[in-house]
Design a protein around this motif. Structure first.
Motif, PDB file in Angstrom:
ATOM      1  N   VAL A  84       0.626  -1.051   0.095  1.00  0.00           N
ATOM      2  CA  VAL A  84       0.134   0.007   0.119  1.00  0.00           C
ATOM      3  C   VAL A  84       0.875   1.417  -0.056  1.00  0.00           C
ATOM      4  CG1 VAL A  84      -1.707   1.534   1.287  1.00  0.00           C
ATOM      5  CG2 VAL A  84      -1.964  -1.073   1.099  1.00  0.00           C
ATOM      6  N   THR A  85       2.020   1.271   0.747  1.00  0.00           N
ATOM      7  CA  THR A  85       2.900   2.504   0.903  1.00  0.00           C
ATOM      8  C   THR A  85       3.587   2.476  -0.386  1.00  0.00           C
ATOM      9  OG1 THR A  85       3.272   1.858   3.256  1.00  0.00           O
ATOM     10  CG2 THR A  85       4.921   3.413   2.087  1.00  0.00           C
ATOM     11  N   GLU A  86       4.084   1.579  -1.048  1.00  0.00           N
ATOM     12  CA  GLU A  86       4.651   1.547  -2.117  1.00  0.00           C
ATOM     13  C   GLU A  86       3.939   2.109  -3.400  1.00  0.00           C
ATOM     14  OE1 GLU A  86       7.937  -1.998  -1.638  1.00  0.00           O
ATOM     15  OE2 GLU A  86       6.568  -2.397  -2.838  1.00  0.00           O
ATOM     16  N   ASN A  87       2.815   1.582  -3.625  1.00  0.00           N
ATOM     17  CA  ASN A  87       1.534   2.035  -4.572  1.00  0.00           C
ATOM     18  C   ASN A  87       1.314   3.481  -4.307  1.00  0.00           C
ATOM     19  OD1 ASN A  87       1.798  -0.466  -5.558  1.00  0.00           O
ATOM     20  ND2 ASN A  87      -0.287  -0.985  -4.931  1.00  0.00           N
ATOM     21  N   PHE A  88       1.228   3.969  -3.161  1.00  0.00           N
ATOM     22  CA  PHE A  88       0.877   5.548  -2.811  1.00  0.00           C
ATOM     23  C   PHE A  88       2.099   6.386  -3.207  1.00  0.00           C
ATOM     24  CE2 PHE A  88       1.205   9.192  -0.216  1.00  0.00           C
ATOM     25  CZ  PHE A  88       0.163   9.703  -0.221  1.00  0.00           C
ATOM     26  N   TYR A  89       3.436   5.849  -3.085  1.00  0.00           N
ATOM     27  CA  TYR A  89       4.352   6.609  -3.374  1.00  0.00           C
ATOM     28  C   TYR A  89       4.588   6.606  -4.989  1.00  0.00           C
ATOM     29  CZ  TYR A  89       9.160   8.494  -3.469  1.00  0.00           C
ATOM     30  OH  TYR A  89      10.253   9.491  -3.714  1.00  0.00           O
ATOM     31  N   ASP A  90       4.386   5.388  -5.669  1.00  0.00           N
ATOM     32  CA  ASP A  90       4.556   5.432  -7.107  1.00  0.00           C
ATOM     33  C   ASP A  90       3.249   6.354  -7.849  1.00  0.00           C
ATOM     34  OD1 ASP A  90       6.843   3.999  -7.154  1.00  0.00           O
ATOM     35  OD2 ASP A  90       5.698   2.129  -7.367  1.00  0.00           O
ATOM     36  N   GLU A  91       2.328   6.182  -7.220  1.00  0.00           N
ATOM     37  CA  GLU A  91       1.120   6.904  -7.977  1.00  0.00           C
ATOM     38  C   GLU A  91       0.822   8.404  -7.432  1.00  0.00           C
ATOM     39  OE1 GLU A  91      -2.045   4.525  -6.716  1.00  0.00           O
ATOM     40  OE2 GLU A  91      -1.325   2.497  -7.738  1.00  0.00           O
ATOM     41  N   GLN A  92       1.040   8.560  -6.230  1.00  0.00           N
ATOM     42  CA  GLN A  92       0.984  10.084  -5.770  1.00  0.00           C
ATOM     43  C   GLN A  92       2.266  10.929  -5.935  1.00  0.00           C
ATOM     44  OE1 GLN A  92      -1.977  11.085  -5.134  1.00  0.00           O
ATOM     45  NE2 GLN A  92      -3.047   8.887  -5.714  1.00  0.00           N
ATOM     46  N   ALA A  93       3.176  10.329  -6.054  1.00  0.00           N
ATOM     47  CA  ALA A  93       4.515  11.123  -6.267  1.00  0.00           C
ATOM     48  C   ALA A  93       4.724  12.189  -5.110  1.00  0.00           C
ATOM     49  CB  ALA A  93       4.570  11.742  -7.547  1.00  0.00           C
ATOM     50  N   PRO A  94       4.870  11.694  -3.890  1.00  0.00           N
ATOM     51  CA  PRO A  94       5.036  12.810  -2.940  1.00  0.00           C
ATOM     52  C   PRO A  94       6.626  13.106  -2.966  1.00  0.00           C
ATOM     53  CG  PRO A  94       4.809  10.814  -1.992  1.00  0.00           C
ATOM     54  CD  PRO A  94       4.555  10.444  -3.273  1.00  0.00           C
ATOM     55  N   GLY A  95       6.809  14.313  -2.268  1.00  0.00           N
ATOM     56  CA  GLY A  95       8.336  14.698  -2.125  1.00  0.00           C
ATOM     57  C   GLY A  95       8.464  16.145  -1.734  1.00  0.00           C
ATOM     58  N   TYR A  96       9.408  16.527  -1.090  1.00  0.00           N
ATOM     59  CA  TYR A  96       9.263  18.048  -0.348  1.00  0.00           C
ATOM     60  C   TYR A  96       9.453  18.943  -1.621  1.00  0.00           C
ATOM     61  CZ  TYR A  96      11.461  21.821   1.749  1.00  0.00           C
ATOM     62  OH  TYR A  96      11.887  23.383   1.898  1.00  0.00           O
ATOM     63  N   GLY A 118       7.920   3.872   6.235  1.00  0.00           N
ATOM     64  CA  GLY A 118       8.968   3.804   5.195  1.00  0.00           C
ATOM     65  C   GLY A 118       9.563   5.174   4.863  1.00  0.00           C
ATOM     66  N   GLY A 119      10.885   5.001   4.549  1.00  0.00           N
ATOM     67  CA  GLY A 119      11.646   6.342   4.487  1.00  0.00           C
ATOM     68  C   GLY A 119      12.061   6.212   2.580  1.00  0.00           C
ATOM     69  N   PHE A 120      11.796   7.191   2.035  1.00  0.00           N
ATOM     70  CA  PHE A 120      12.304   7.599   0.814  1.00  0.00           C
ATOM     71  C   PHE A 120      13.339   8.445   0.452  1.00  0.00           C
ATOM     72  CE2 PHE A 120       8.301   5.493   0.631  1.00  0.00           C
ATOM     73  CZ  PHE A 120       8.188   4.601  -0.276  1.00  0.00           C
ATOM     74  N   TYR A 121      14.417   7.991  -0.094  1.00  0.00           N
ATOM     75  CA  TYR A 121      15.648   9.116  -0.595  1.00  0.00           C
ATOM     76  C   TYR A 121      16.183   9.531   0.865  1.00  0.00           C
ATOM     77  CZ  TYR A 121      14.345   8.065  -5.310  1.00  0.00           C
ATOM     78  OH  TYR A 121      14.035   7.659  -6.551  1.00  0.00           O
ATOM     79  N   LYS A 122      16.060  10.909   1.206  1.00  0.00           N
ATOM     80  CA  LYS A 122      16.626  11.264   2.442  1.00  0.00           C
ATOM     81  C   LYS A 122      15.968  10.639   3.372  1.00  0.00           C
ATOM     82  CE  LYS A 122      17.234  15.196   5.583  1.00  0.00           C
ATOM     83  NZ  LYS A 122      16.948  16.617   5.710  1.00  0.00           N
ATOM     84  N   GLY A 123      14.611  10.393   3.273  1.00  0.00           N
ATOM     85  CA  GLY A 123      14.061   9.571   4.353  1.00  0.00           C
ATOM     86  C   GLY A 123      14.634   8.251   4.511  1.00  0.00           C
ATOM     87  N   GLU A 124      14.891   7.568   3.707  1.00  0.00           N
ATOM     88  CA  GLU A 124      15.508   6.271   3.651  1.00  0.00           C
ATOM     89  C   GLU A 124      17.026   6.226   4.452  1.00  0.00           C
ATOM     90  OE1 GLU A 124      16.604   2.363   0.828  1.00  0.00           O
ATOM     91  OE2 GLU A 124      16.554   4.288  -0.065  1.00  0.00           O
ATOM     92  N   GLY A 287      10.663   1.565  -9.280  1.00  0.00           N
ATOM     93  CA  GLY A 287      12.176   1.506  -8.889  1.00  0.00           C
ATOM     94  C   GLY A 287      12.491   2.597  -7.739  1.00  0.00           C
ATOM     95  N   HIS A 288      11.795   3.020  -6.840  1.00  0.00           N
ATOM     96  CA  HIS A 288      12.186   3.655  -5.829  1.00  0.00           C
ATOM     97  C   HIS A 288      12.507   2.786  -4.396  1.00  0.00           C
ATOM     98  CE1 HIS A 288      10.893   7.255  -8.136  1.00  0.00           C
ATOM     99  NE2 HIS A 288       9.842   6.426  -8.316  1.00  0.00           N
ATOM    100  N   SER A 289      13.694   2.797  -4.046  1.00  0.00           N
ATOM    101  CA  SER A 289      14.227   2.195  -3.019  1.00  0.00           C
ATOM    102  C   SER A 289      13.674   2.908  -1.702  1.00  0.00           C
ATOM    103  CB  SER A 289      15.617   2.052  -2.946  1.00  0.00           C
ATOM    104  OG  SER A 289      16.308   1.629  -1.710  1.00  0.00           O
ATOM    105  N   HIS A 290      13.448   2.193  -0.713  1.00  0.00           N
ATOM    106  CA  HIS A 290      13.136   2.556   0.675  1.00  0.00           C
ATOM    107  C   HIS A 290      13.373   1.878   1.721  1.00  0.00           C
ATOM    108  CE1 HIS A 290       9.774  -0.155   1.202  1.00  0.00           C
ATOM    109  NE2 HIS A 290       9.536  -0.409  -0.189  1.00  0.00           N
ATOM    110  N   SER A 291      13.161   2.258   2.936  1.00  0.00           N
ATOM    111  CA  SER A 291      13.474   1.671   4.212  1.00  0.00           C
ATOM    112  C   SER A 291      12.001   1.191   4.806  1.00  0.00           C
ATOM    113  CB  SER A 291      14.246   2.354   5.091  1.00  0.00           C
ATOM    114  OG  SER A 291      13.721   3.700   5.455  1.00  0.00           O
ATOM    115  N   GLY A 292      12.020   0.564   5.647  1.00  0.00           N
ATOM    116  CA  GLY A 292      10.574   0.225   6.435  1.00  0.00           C
ATOM    117  C   GLY A 292      10.589  -0.536   7.326  1.00  0.00           C
TER     118      GLY A 292
END
Length: 297
Positions: A84-96, A118-124, A287-292
């Motif tokens: 659910v988290t991965e799909n949200f990030y891919d589809e909604q494309a959040p980012g600072y 889960g953290g993406f980019y700096k969040g990861e 293709g977006h790496s993340h922690s979690g």
């Protein structure tokens, strides 16, 4: 002092103040616009709670240049909380400051009663697997008691603190963790009074006050310009050799001689205790790496 010298020193003073102060003055960007960061699709919060949490999330996100997001869902498709988290990030494309940018996402899955952070980019980089596990461990008791607003506020505070304190290599077991954590169990209580963690990053501290920072820069600039003014009268050409009688001197030369360098190595044991959390990070279908970390409540 000559007029030309005075003008030169004042110009130098203003330049130094600007150079010293500029890194401390918060930059204005698109992130200053209020974003919708609390997405309560499961209707767990009232309107006031959403407003308060969204204000806090926008404040922390701007200061850490990373979107801090809360997503609640009834998960009608019955997916895993990580998916659910991965799909949200891919589809909604959040980012600072850009689509698919820096973000930390908390997903509350009410169907499976799981929470995922889960953290993406700096969040990861900053909210690593172990740190995400600390967050889920801290908020799980509040989620079990249906104290959703309090749990989300704790998540925002902990993520904010972690984003100000880059961890050491967590694979070596030396990465810093959140003070007072209870990662070894899903039960237990938390006071909710979070210290500043390893970074001591308190947003209300005087060091983050713009006027204090400008005052420090003015003092530094004044000292530098004062030294320049003191030295503007000419150089002193008399030195030790002017009056020294080298033939009658009884001082003997001394020197240090480098012999060798000794290096000692100590093995650091790896910490394999995941504290009850699970899931870990991964890569989205985009293709977006993340922690979690995933945890039931």
């Amino acid at each position: 002092m000559k007029k030309g010298t005075y003008i030169t020193l004042m110009t130098a003073f203003i330049f130094i103040v600007m150079c010293v102060a500029s890194p401390w003055i918060p930059a204005q960007s698109a992130a200053a616009v209020t974003k919708e960061l609390i997405l309560d699709e499961a209707n767990l919060l009232n309107s006031q709670e959403i407003e308060d949490l969204n204000t806090l999330a926008n404040k922390y996100s701007a200061e850490r240049e990373t979107d801090l997001i809360v997503l609640t869902t009834n998960n009608e498709e019955q997916l895993t909380d990580e998916l659910v988290t991965e799909n949200f990030y891919d589809e909604q494309a959040p980012g600072y400051d850009k689509p698919h940018g820096n973000a930390v996402i908390l997903t509350l899955d009410m169907y499976n009663r799981n929470v995922y952070v889960g953290g993406f980019y700096k969040g990861e980089d900053y909210v690593t697997n172990s740190r995400a596990d600390e967050i889920t461990a801290q908020i799980a008791p509040d989620l079990s008691d249906a104290n959703y607003s309090q749990a989300f506020e704790k998540y925002l505070t902990m993520a904010y603190e972690y984003l100000g304190d880059k961890p050491l290599d967590e694979d070596s077991g030396t990465g810093s963790t959140y003070p007072g954590s209870n990662s070894g169990s899903n039960s237990g209580s938390s006071s909710g009074n979070y210290p500043s963690g390893g970074s001591n990053a308190n947003p209300d501290h005087i060091l983050f006050n713009t006027w204090f920072q400008l005052a420090v820069s003015v003092v530094i600039g004044g000292i530098v310009v004062g030294i320049m003014a003191y030295n503007s009268g000419g150089r002193v050409t008399v030195n030790r050799a002017t009056y020294e009688d080298s033939g009658a001197s009884s001082v003997v030369d001394r020197g240090d001689r480098y012999i060798r360098t000794t290096v000692t190595k100590t093995k650091i044991e790896k910490n394999n205790n995941n504290g009850g959390g699970g899931g870990g990070g991964g890569t989205t279908s985009g293709g977006h790496s993340h922690s979690g970390s995933s945890r039931s409540f």
